[in-house]
Design a protein around this motif. Structure first.
Motif, PDB file in Angstrom:
ATOM      1  N   ASP A  27       0.824  -1.207   0.000  1.00 22.68           N
ATOM      2  CA  ASP A  27       0.000   0.000   0.000  1.00 22.68           C
ATOM      3  C   ASP A  27       0.863   1.264   0.000  1.00 22.68           C
ATOM      4  OD1 ASP A  27       0.788   0.591   2.660  1.00 22.68           O
ATOM      5  OD2 ASP A  27      -1.109  -0.085   3.530  1.00 22.68           O
ATOM      6  N   GLY A  28       0.219   2.405   0.001  1.00 25.44           N
ATOM      7  CA  GLY A  28       0.924   3.684  -0.058  1.00 25.44           C
ATOM      8  C   GLY A  28       1.812   3.958   1.138  1.00 25.44           C
ATOM      9  N   ASP A  29       1.559   3.255   2.253  1.00 31.32           N
ATOM     10  CA  ASP A  29       2.375   3.412   3.458  1.00 31.32           C
ATOM     11  C   ASP A  29       3.443   2.335   3.585  1.00 31.32           C
ATOM     12  OD1 ASP A  29       1.014   5.712   4.395  1.00 31.32           O
ATOM     13  OD2 ASP A  29      -0.594   4.443   5.200  1.00 31.32           O
ATOM     14  N   GLY A  30       3.612   1.536   2.528  1.00 33.30           N
ATOM     15  CA  GLY A  30       4.646   0.514   2.525  1.00 33.30           C
ATOM     16  C   GLY A  30       4.265  -0.780   3.227  1.00 33.30           C
ATOM     17  N   ARG A  31       2.974  -0.969   3.527  1.00 32.61           N
ATOM     18  CA  ARG A  31       2.536  -2.191   4.205  1.00 32.61           C
ATOM     19  C   ARG A  31       2.100  -3.223   3.167  1.00 32.61           C
ATOM     20  NH1 ARG A  31      -1.358   1.337   7.865  1.00 32.61           N
ATOM     21  NH2 ARG A  31      -2.071   1.589   5.740  1.00 32.61           N
ATOM     22  N   PRO A  32       2.609  -4.471   3.311  1.00 32.95           N
ATOM     23  CA  PRO A  32       2.232  -5.507   2.337  1.00 32.95           C
ATOM     24  C   PRO A  32       0.845  -6.073   2.612  1.00 32.95           C
ATOM     25  CG  PRO A  32       3.704  -6.420   3.969  1.00 32.95           C
ATOM     26  CD  PRO A  32       3.582  -4.947   4.273  1.00 32.95           C
ATOM     27  N   LEU A  59      -9.253  -1.353  -2.871  1.00 31.03           N
ATOM     28  CA  LEU A  59      -8.001  -1.648  -2.185  1.00 31.03           C
ATOM     29  C   LEU A  59      -6.911  -2.076  -3.165  1.00 31.03           C
ATOM     30  CD1 LEU A  59      -6.598  -1.882   0.578  1.00 31.03           C
ATOM     31  CD2 LEU A  59      -7.279  -4.285   0.581  1.00 31.03           C
ATOM     32  N   LYS A  60      -7.231  -3.022  -4.068  1.00 32.40           N
ATOM     33  CA  LYS A  60      -6.233  -3.452  -5.068  1.00 32.40           C
ATOM     34  C   LYS A  60      -5.824  -2.274  -5.940  1.00 32.40           C
ATOM     35  CE  LYS A  60      -8.071  -7.952  -5.727  1.00 32.40           C
ATOM     36  NZ  LYS A  60      -9.019  -8.597  -6.580  1.00 32.40           N
ATOM     37  N   ARG A  61      -6.793  -1.484  -6.357  1.00 33.98           N
ATOM     38  CA  ARG A  61      -6.484  -0.345  -7.221  1.00 33.98           C
ATOM     39  C   ARG A  61      -5.553   0.646  -6.506  1.00 33.98           C
ATOM     40  NH1 ARG A  61     -10.217   0.058 -11.904  1.00 33.98           N
ATOM     41  NH2 ARG A  61      -9.372   2.137 -12.115  1.00 33.98           N
ATOM     42  N   ALA A  62      -5.838   0.936  -5.238  1.00 29.06           N
ATOM     43  CA  ALA A  62      -5.011   1.878  -4.483  1.00 29.06           C
ATOM     44  C   ALA A  62      -3.591   1.337  -4.310  1.00 29.06           C
ATOM     45  CB  ALA A  62      -5.646   2.166  -3.118  1.00 29.06           C
ATOM     46  N   HIS A  63      -3.485   0.049  -3.975  1.00 29.23           N
ATOM     47  CA  HIS A  63      -2.150  -0.539  -3.807  1.00 29.23           C
ATOM     48  C   HIS A  63      -1.356  -0.461  -5.106  1.00 29.23           C
ATOM     49  CE1 HIS A  63      -2.733  -3.227  -0.011  1.00 29.23           C
ATOM     50  NE2 HIS A  63      -3.291  -2.043   0.145  1.00 29.23           N
ATOM     51  N   LEU A  64      -1.983  -0.862  -6.205  1.00 25.96           N
ATOM     52  CA  LEU A  64      -1.250  -0.891  -7.478  1.00 25.96           C
ATOM     53  C   LEU A  64      -1.022   0.500  -8.044  1.00 25.96           C
ATOM     54  CD1 LEU A  64      -2.764  -4.137  -8.971  1.00 25.96           C
ATOM     55  CD2 LEU A  64      -0.508  -3.813  -7.937  1.00 25.96           C
ATOM     56  N   ASP A  65      -1.861   1.466  -7.680  1.00 24.34           N
ATOM     57  CA  ASP A  65      -1.583   2.852  -8.057  1.00 24.34           C
ATOM     58  C   ASP A  65      -0.344   3.355  -7.316  1.00 24.34           C
ATOM     59  OD1 ASP A  65      -3.737   2.955  -9.773  1.00 24.34           O
ATOM     60  OD2 ASP A  65      -5.029   4.104  -8.402  1.00 24.34           O
ATOM     61  N   ALA A  66      -0.215   2.982  -6.034  1.00 31.94           N
ATOM     62  CA  ALA A  66       0.928   3.418  -5.229  1.00 31.94           C
ATOM     63  C   ALA A  66       2.208   2.690  -5.626  1.00 31.94           C
ATOM     64  CB  ALA A  66       0.639   3.191  -3.744  1.00 31.94           C
ATOM     65  N   HIS A  67       2.092   1.389  -5.858  1.00 33.13           N
ATOM     66  CA  HIS A  67       3.256   0.554  -6.182  1.00 33.13           C
ATOM     67  C   HIS A  67       2.826  -0.467  -7.233  1.00 33.13           C
ATOM     68  CE1 HIS A  67       5.608   2.110  -2.841  1.00 33.13           C
ATOM     69  NE2 HIS A  67       4.547   1.964  -2.085  1.00 33.13           N
ATOM     70  N   PRO A  68       3.039  -0.196  -8.512  1.00 28.84           N
ATOM     71  CA  PRO A  68       2.571  -1.097  -9.579  1.00 28.84           C
ATOM     72  C   PRO A  68       3.460  -2.324  -9.770  1.00 28.84           C
ATOM     73  CG  PRO A  68       3.605   0.828 -10.539  1.00 28.84           C
ATOM     74  CD  PRO A  68       3.600   1.038  -9.046  1.00 28.84           C
ATOM     75  N   GLU A  69       3.652  -3.051  -8.678  1.00 31.19           N
ATOM     76  CA  GLU A  69       4.458  -4.268  -8.701  1.00 31.19           C
ATOM     77  C   GLU A  69       3.817  -5.295  -7.781  1.00 31.19           C
ATOM     78  OE1 GLU A  69       8.993  -3.209  -9.279  1.00 31.19           O
ATOM     79  OE2 GLU A  69       8.127  -2.099  -7.584  1.00 31.19           O
ATOM     80  N   VAL A  70       4.042  -6.576  -8.094  1.00 26.57           N
ATOM     81  CA  VAL A  70       3.565  -7.664  -7.244  1.00 26.57           C
ATOM     82  C   VAL A  70       4.654  -8.707  -7.084  1.00 26.57           C
ATOM     83  CG1 VAL A  70       1.105  -7.430  -7.817  1.00 26.57           C
ATOM     84  CG2 VAL A  70       2.555  -8.928  -9.199  1.00 26.57           C
ATOM     85  N   SER A  71       4.511  -9.472  -6.024  1.00 30.48           N
ATOM     86  CA  SER A  71       5.300 -10.678  -5.821  1.00 30.48           C
ATOM     87  C   SER A  71       4.314 -11.837  -5.872  1.00 30.48           C
ATOM     88  CB  SER A  71       6.008 -10.627  -4.466  1.00 30.48           C
ATOM     89  OG  SER A  71       6.722 -11.827  -4.257  1.00 30.48           O
ATOM     90  N   VAL A  72       4.615 -12.819  -6.707  1.00 28.05           N
ATOM     91  CA  VAL A  72       3.740 -13.969  -6.921  1.00 28.05           C
ATOM     92  C   VAL A  72       4.502 -15.217  -6.486  1.00 28.05           C
ATOM     93  CG1 VAL A  72       2.430 -15.268  -8.651  1.00 28.05           C
ATOM     94  CG2 VAL A  72       2.737 -12.794  -8.926  1.00 28.05           C
TER      95      VAL A  72
END
Length: 161
Positions: A27-32, A59-72
């Motif tokens: 998220d925008g505050d760096g929380r996974p 929630l997903k949109r906000a997270h990916l707007d802040a950090h457009p990366e994922v770990s799978v």
């Protein structure tokens, strides 16, 4: 370090055999935040692209707007594991959503399934509850369980330069 051509097809095959992955966003505050999703991977011999059919929650949109990366991350009881770190892009257009819908619908089991089984997608790929995430990996790791349990085999690693 291995080449993408060596790692991508092995990654795809293992991921498709395991099917369900833990996918983490930040998220925008760096929380996974982790969730279980069902990616579909396409390998054309040169490029590996992942697709996730999902509900575009705020929630997903906000997270990916802040950090457009994922770990799978994938795991199965034999301790086979594979993971991808990837950049992510949302697709909400009817053409892409329809193509990815059809990719899931026509893929062989266990990775293939009928997306109509998801109640909120009863309107099909043009539903406002249906969106697609495109994953462009920049790091892949594949480790057969025998590496950990028997000291046999090889961990495959690839990273974009």
């Amino acid at each position: 370090m291995h080449s993408l051509e060596d790692v991508a097809p092995v990654f795809r095959d293992m991921a498709h055999a395991i099917v369900w992955a833990s996918v983490a966003t930040v998220d925008g505050d760096g929380r996974p935040r982790s969730r279980i999703l069902h990616p579909y991977w396409e390998w054309n011999g040169t490029d590996l692209v992942g697709w996730i059919a999902t509900v575009p929650t705020p929630l997903k949109r906000a997270h990916l707007d802040a950090h457009p990366e994922v770990s799978v991350s994938y795991w199965r009881p034999s301790h086979d594991t594979c993971s991808a770190e990837a950049t992510v892009q949302w697709y909400l257009d009817d053409d892409t959503c329809g193509r990815v819908w059809e990719a899931f619908a026509s893929a062989p089991a266990p990775v293939g399934y009928d997306p109509f089984i998801i109640p909120m997608w009863s309107d099909g790929p043009t539903s406002d509850q249906f969106a697609v995430l495109r994953l462009a990996p920049y790091r892949l790791r594949v480790m057969p369980g025998t590496v950990m349990t028997a000291g046999e085999g090889e961990t495959l690693l690839w990273s974009a330069s």
